[in-house]
Design a protein around this motif. Structure first.
Motif, mmCIF file in Angstrom:
data_model
loop_
_atom_site.group_PDB
_atom_site.id
_atom_site.type_symbol
_atom_site.label_atom_id
_atom_site.label_comp_id
_atom_site.label_asym_id
_atom_site.label_seq_id
_atom_site.Cartn_x
_atom_site.Cartn_y
_atom_site.Cartn_z
ATOM 1 N N TYR A 1 -46.415 36.630 97.907
ATOM 2 C CA TYR A 1 -45.923 35.250 97.663
ATOM 3 C C TYR A 1 -44.334 35.275 97.272
ATOM 4 O O TYR A 1 -43.533 34.263 97.998
ATOM 5 C CB TYR A 1 -46.783 34.643 96.763
ATOM 6 C CG TYR A 1 -46.213 33.364 95.963
ATOM 7 C CD1 TYR A 1 -46.519 32.100 96.814
ATOM 8 C CD2 TYR A 1 -45.810 33.408 94.700
ATOM 9 C CE1 TYR A 1 -46.334 30.909 96.256
ATOM 10 C CE2 TYR A 1 -45.515 32.241 94.156
ATOM 11 C CZ TYR A 1 -45.683 30.920 94.950
ATOM 12 O OH TYR A 1 -45.266 29.652 94.269
ATOM 13 N N LEU A 2 -43.944 36.159 96.318
ATOM 14 C CA LEU A 2 -42.573 36.343 95.849
ATOM 15 C C LEU A 2 -42.412 37.672 95.631
ATOM 16 O O LEU A 2 -42.794 38.226 94.488
ATOM 17 C CB LEU A 2 -42.292 35.413 94.591
ATOM 18 C CG LEU A 2 -41.045 35.423 94.016
ATOM 19 C CD1 LEU A 2 -39.951 35.145 95.066
ATOM 20 C CD2 LEU A 2 -40.931 34.398 92.802
ATOM 21 N N ASP B 1 -50.963 27.253 93.749
ATOM 22 C CA ASP B 1 -50.628 25.845 93.665
ATOM 23 C C ASP B 1 -49.439 25.220 93.668
ATOM 24 O O ASP B 1 -49.272 24.210 93.351
ATOM 25 C CB ASP B 1 -51.423 25.178 92.382
ATOM 26 C CG ASP B 1 -53.012 25.623 92.167
ATOM 27 O OD1 ASP B 1 -53.304 25.378 93.339
ATOM 28 O OD2 ASP B 1 -53.434 26.102 91.253
ATOM 29 N N MET B 2 -48.459 26.355 93.811
ATOM 30 C CA MET B 2 -47.018 25.968 93.795
ATOM 31 C C MET B 2 -46.056 26.345 94.654
ATOM 32 O O MET B 2 -46.378 27.490 95.381
ATOM 33 C CB MET B 2 -46.281 26.815 92.117
ATOM 34 C CG MET B 2 -47.066 26.249 90.879
ATOM 35 S SD MET B 2 -46.192 27.041 89.729
ATOM 36 C CE MET B 2 -44.754 26.675 89.378
ATOM 37 N N PRO B 3 -45.097 25.677 95.087
ATOM 38 C CA PRO B 3 -44.277 25.992 96.138
ATOM 39 C C PRO B 3 -43.398 27.204 95.661
ATOM 40 O O PRO B 3 -42.947 27.288 94.373
ATOM 41 C CB PRO B 3 -43.233 24.752 96.335
ATOM 42 C CG PRO B 3 -43.956 23.527 95.750
ATOM 43 C CD PRO B 3 -44.786 24.187 94.582
ATOM 44 N N VAL B 4 -43.095 28.003 96.331
ATOM 45 C CA VAL B 4 -42.446 29.275 95.766
ATOM 46 C C VAL B 4 -41.264 28.951 95.163
ATOM 47 O O VAL B 4 -40.670 29.875 94.445
ATOM 48 C CB VAL B 4 -42.399 30.467 96.989
ATOM 49 C CG1 VAL B 4 -41.319 29.761 98.159
ATOM 50 C CG2 VAL B 4 -41.915 31.896 96.470
ATOM 51 N N ALA C 1 -37.956 29.051 90.301
ATOM 52 C CA ALA C 1 -37.219 28.245 89.352
ATOM 53 C C ALA C 1 -37.810 28.534 87.706
ATOM 54 O O ALA C 1 -37.037 28.559 86.855
ATOM 55 C CB ALA C 1 -37.076 27.006 89.616
ATOM 56 N N LEU C 2 -39.097 28.395 87.872
ATOM 57 C CA LEU C 2 -39.843 28.414 86.425
ATOM 58 C C LEU C 2 -39.482 29.960 85.919
ATOM 59 O O LEU C 2 -39.203 29.870 84.607
ATOM 60 C CB LEU C 2 -41.316 28.360 86.698
ATOM 61 C CG LEU C 2 -42.216 28.101 85.332
ATOM 62 C CD1 LEU C 2 -43.513 27.270 85.685
ATOM 63 C CD2 LEU C 2 -42.354 29.575 85.110
ATOM 64 N N LEU C 3 -39.588 30.815 86.671
ATOM 65 C CA LEU C 3 -39.280 32.180 86.117
ATOM 66 C C LEU C 3 -37.967 32.519 85.855
ATOM 67 O O LEU C 3 -37.814 32.965 84.861
ATOM 68 C CB LEU C 3 -39.810 33.085 87.174
ATOM 69 C CG LEU C 3 -41.299 33.435 87.418
ATOM 70 C CD1 LEU C 3 -41.428 34.527 88.721
ATOM 71 C CD2 LEU C 3 -42.094 33.604 86.427
ATOM 72 N N GLU D 1 -46.924 28.159 78.025
ATOM 73 C CA GLU D 1 -46.020 26.927 77.813
ATOM 74 C C GLU D 1 -45.440 26.640 78.832
ATOM 75 O O GLU D 1 -45.146 25.392 79.249
ATOM 76 C CB GLU D 1 -45.087 27.341 76.546
ATOM 77 C CG GLU D 1 -44.306 25.668 76.318
ATOM 78 C CD GLU D 1 -43.223 26.369 75.103
ATOM 79 O OE1 GLU D 1 -42.059 25.591 74.984
ATOM 80 O OE2 GLU D 1 -43.488 26.992 74.301
ATOM 81 N N ALA D 2 -44.729 27.539 79.614
ATOM 82 C CA ALA D 2 -43.819 27.342 80.861
ATOM 83 C C ALA D 2 -44.765 26.794 81.867
ATOM 84 O O ALA D 2 -44.318 26.131 82.632
ATOM 85 C CB ALA D 2 -43.220 28.634 81.064
ATOM 86 N N PHE D 3 -45.959 27.396 82.131
ATOM 87 C CA PHE D 3 -46.956 26.795 83.328
ATOM 88 C C PHE D 3 -47.713 25.631 82.847
ATOM 89 O O PHE D 3 -48.371 25.167 83.819
ATOM 90 C CB PHE D 3 -47.750 28.320 83.503
ATOM 91 C CG PHE D 3 -46.976 29.245 84.382
ATOM 92 C CD1 PHE D 3 -47.028 28.960 85.782
ATOM 93 C CD2 PHE D 3 -46.459 30.050 83.926
ATOM 94 C CE1 PHE D 3 -46.489 29.877 86.458
ATOM 95 C CE2 PHE D 3 -45.561 31.209 84.733
ATOM 96 C CZ PHE D 3 -45.658 31.019 86.023
ATOM 97 N N GLY D 4 -47.853 25.284 81.685
ATOM 98 C CA GLY D 4 -48.545 24.251 81.526
ATOM 99 C C GLY D 4 -49.860 24.142 81.573
ATOM 100 O O GLY D 4 -50.686 25.000 81.250
ATOM 101 N N ASP D 5 -50.675 22.934 82.208
ATOM 102 C CA ASP D 5 -51.865 23.000 82.742
ATOM 103 C C ASP D 5 -52.333 23.886 83.619
ATOM 104 O O ASP D 5 -53.576 24.317 83.947
ATOM 105 C CB ASP D 5 -52.327 21.890 83.269
ATOM 106 C CG ASP D 5 -52.247 20.703 82.097
ATOM 107 O OD1 ASP D 5 -52.018 20.860 80.878
ATOM 108 O OD2 ASP D 5 -51.974 19.519 82.701
ATOM 109 N N ARG D 6 -51.539 24.582 84.265
ATOM 110 C CA ARG D 6 -51.933 25.797 85.397
ATOM 111 C C ARG D 6 -52.158 27.317 84.810
ATOM 112 O O ARG D 6 -51.673 27.566 83.719
ATOM 113 C CB ARG D 6 -50.663 26.141 86.300
ATOM 114 C CG ARG D 6 -50.152 24.822 87.192
ATOM 115 C CD ARG D 6 -49.282 25.244 88.176
ATOM 116 N NE ARG D 6 -48.965 24.030 89.080
ATOM 117 C CZ ARG D 6 -47.880 23.291 89.181
ATOM 118 N NH1 ARG D 6 -47.063 23.699 88.076
ATOM 119 N NH2 ARG D 6 -47.738 22.378 89.924
ATOM 120 N N ASP D 7 -53.111 27.847 85.342
ATOM 121 C CA ASP D 7 -53.262 29.378 84.855
ATOM 122 C C ASP D 7 -52.137 30.177 85.459
ATOM 123 O O ASP D 7 -51.937 30.203 86.715
ATOM 124 C CB ASP D 7 -54.647 29.877 85.500
ATOM 125 C CG ASP D 7 -54.898 31.164 85.009
ATOM 126 O OD1 ASP D 7 -54.152 31.909 84.665
ATOM 127 O OD2 ASP D 7 -56.292 31.678 85.177
#
Length: 298
Positions: free
Chosen positions: A115-116, A59-62, A67-69, A46-52
């Motif tokens: 990446y992070l 596909d995302m800026p770090v 911020a999502l996490l 749900e949080a990532f939406g259309d992304r795997d």
């Protein structure tokens, strides 16, 4: 020598005794662990939406990923569904819910290719949880949410279970960590400047032990085991759940793994809830552990 026991049917009392000797237990997914990872997947997807979620990092800026996490992880950690499922899981593994206490489950991530690696998705250096003020009777639980491979799990270093490692735990104060350092995790995106107990000598980590459970599979090991995040080279972000348990009889009697090198201040015992009724661990026990830790370093 540490031994890995797969789907062992020993009693919980015997299992804890063996864990405190450095052995490791691995279990197949259970009905409750399956429900737990399914619930985690719902929140993650749900949080990532259309992304795997496992490849979204590419596909995302770090900063956006972090911020999502920062929103997703607390939502999972404090969700009432987790507090309902964890006792069911413990019961499936033969634990007494009246005598077992647990801390909130953490949703962990390990991103690929550095990446992070800091803050909200910290890549842990070799450490014992007991350097972070965990009691030596603590049992660690680790459960992968999606498929994992040897290149994105974590490693145990059992050759150091009863072998001291020079470390910085003497500078660690759990009360200060919870008040000041832990709340700032999401701010540490490129580097992590928070003071954390780390080895202060060269270690042989080549001969590590990596276990790869199925999604929902369960790994149990002592909080006194030296362990670390594997440098993720899999091309996929790893999502997992971990939490910790203690048995009240062990807390009272001091039945535990040996303390070979921890000198930190404080105790995490106040973070534990009884599996049967969600009451906090008795304050007098936490206060006694806190006083004992202080006495050892003064």
């Amino acid at each position: 020598m540490s031994v890995v026991l797969s789907n062992s049917r020993v009693s919980d009392d015997d299992r804890r005794r063996m864990l405190f000797q450095g052995n490791v237990f691995l279990y197949s997914a259970t009905p409750s662990s399956t429900k737990l990872i399914e619930f985690a997947r719902e929140l993650i997807e749900e949080a990532f939406g259309d992304r795997d979620p496992q490849t979204a990092q590419f596909d995302m800026p770090v900063e956006e990923f972090a911020a999502l996490l920062a929103e997703l992880k607390p939502r999972f950690i404090h969700h009432p569904t987790c507090k309902k499922l964890l006792p069911l899981l413990m019961e499936e593994l033969g634990m007494s819910l009246g005598d077992t206490y647990f801390d909130v489950p953490r949703l962990r991530t390990s991103t690929s290719d550095h990446y992070l690696d800091s803050g909200i998705s910290y890549a842990y250096h070799a450490h014992r949880d007991c350097w972070y003020a965990a009691p030596f009777c603590q049992v660690n639980w680790w459960i992968p949410i999606y498929e994992v491979v040897p290149e994105n799990v974590f490693a145990l270093h059992p050759q150091y279970f009863d072998r001291p490692v020079r470390n910085g735990s003497g500078r660690y104060d759990y009360a200060d960590w919870t008040a000041v350092s832990r709340p700032t995790a999401a701010q540490h995106i490129y580097t992590d400047t928070r003071e954390q107990p780390k080895p202060e000598e060269e270690l042989d980590l080549v001969s590590d032990l990596r276990l790869v459970p199925e999604p929902g599979g369960i790994l149990l090991f002592s909080g006194a085991q030296l362990h670390s995040t594997v440098a993720n080279t899999s091309g996929r972000t790893r999502f997992s759940i971990d939490f910790r348990t203690v048995h009240i009889d062990d807390v009272r009697s001091r039945a535990a793994a040996p303390n070979v090198d921890a000198t930190c201040k404080g105790t995490t015992l106040r973070d534990f809830y009884q599996a049967a009724g969600l009451e906090r661990i008795p304050e007098e026990l936490a206060a006694a552990y806190e006083a004992e830790a202080l006495a050892k370093i003064t």
